[in-house]
Design an enzyme around this catalytic site. Structure first.
Site, PDB file in Angstrom:
ATOM      1  N   ASP A  27      -3.931   6.381   8.356  1.00  0.00           N
ATOM      2  CA  ASP A  27      -5.140   6.729   9.092  1.00  0.00           C
ATOM      3  C   ASP A  27      -6.359   6.812   8.276  1.00  0.00           C
ATOM      4  O   ASP A  27      -5.942   7.572   7.349  1.00  0.00           O
ATOM      5  CB  ASP A  27      -4.762   7.996   9.970  1.00  0.00           C
ATOM      6  CG  ASP A  27      -5.880   7.889  10.997  1.00  0.00           C
ATOM      7  OD1 ASP A  27      -7.011   7.300  10.888  1.00  0.00           O
ATOM      8  OD2 ASP A  27      -5.617   8.762  11.935  1.00  0.00           O
ATOM      9  N   ARG A  87      -9.395   6.867   9.235  1.00  0.00           N
ATOM     10  CA  ARG A  87     -10.752   7.321   9.829  1.00  0.00           C
ATOM     11  C   ARG A  87     -11.392   8.252   9.133  1.00  0.00           C
ATOM     12  O   ARG A  87     -10.927   9.212   8.864  1.00  0.00           O
ATOM     13  CB  ARG A  87     -10.353   7.469  11.424  1.00  0.00           C
ATOM     14  CG  ARG A  87      -9.987   5.995  12.139  1.00  0.00           C
ATOM     15  CD  ARG A  87      -9.542   6.355  13.484  1.00  0.00           C
ATOM     16  NE  ARG A  87      -8.160   7.179  13.412  1.00  0.00           N
ATOM     17  CZ  ARG A  87      -7.476   7.493  14.718  1.00  0.00           C
ATOM     18  NH1 ARG A  87      -8.063   7.096  15.822  1.00  0.00           N
ATOM     19  NH2 ARG A  87      -6.284   8.026  14.526  1.00  0.00           N
TER      20      ARG A  87
END
Ligand SMILES: [Zn+2]
Length: 193
Positions: free
Chosen positions: A127, A129
């Site tokens: 991930d 983000r």
């Protein structure tokens, strides 16, 4: 510090109900900053329901059942049209690896890797983000406390000084295409399903 251009507020009638929208553009030196959207109802309370939805073109717009993004977005739009609140449409496609890399990750998944392994194969974390722009948008609306609509505990930790008074789960029924994906999210990425 990030610099953000902010649009006017406009009305967006949808099949779920009537929302207001406002766009936020990250200003970068080369002018290619990402554009994000706040979709919200008129009756925002002091402790609104908020969904931070990460862009997923294939799930949100094409009806892909390889992931649960499209269903999550529809669930959020329906709930928030009814109860009031805000969706922040966070333009970090493919957990922020971008559309091209996401399609490459899908090709690796076709070859048998799971969603986390495929990202690693391409040199990314599971991930990638970040949430600065989400914090910016919440501050812009003066939202200090909220009820977060998510299955992802990492999002709960990612919102800086914003107080999350409650986590509202999104219940999605698995299908044969995303069963494995949902299981990996649960087992390897700590999602609460
Ligand atoms: Zn998706």
């Amino acid at each position: 510090m990030i610099t953000i251009d902010i649009s006017q507020i406009a009305t967006l009638p949808t099949k779920y109900g009537i929302f207001k929208i406002q766009a936020f553009k990250e200003v970068t030196k080369n002018g290619e900053g990402k554009e994000h959207l706040a979709i919200f109802t008129d009756n925002l309370s002091d402790e609104p329901i908020v969904r931070v939805h990460s862009e997923c073109l294939t799930g949100d717009a094409l009806g892909s059942v390889k992931c649960d993004c499209g269903e999550q977005l529809q669930y959020a739009l329906e709930l928030i049209a009814k109860e009031g609140g805000m969706i922040i449409y966070h333009r970090q496609e493919g957990r922020n690896i971008g559309l091209l890399n996401k399609v490459n990750a899908y090709a690796l998944q076709d070859a048998g890797f799971n969603t986390v392994e495929a990202n690693h194969q391409l040199g990314f974390k599971a991930d990638e983000r970040t949430y600065e722009v989400v914090e910016f948008i919440l501050h812009h609306f003066g939202i200090k406390k909220l009820k977060l609509l998510t299955n992802n505990p990492k999002k709960i930790e990612s919102l800086g000084d914003i107080e999350i008074i409650e986590r509202l789960p999104i219940q999605i029924t698995p299908n044969p295409h995303n069963e494995g994906y949902l299981q990996v999210k649960k087992d390897q990425m700590g999602h609460l399903l």
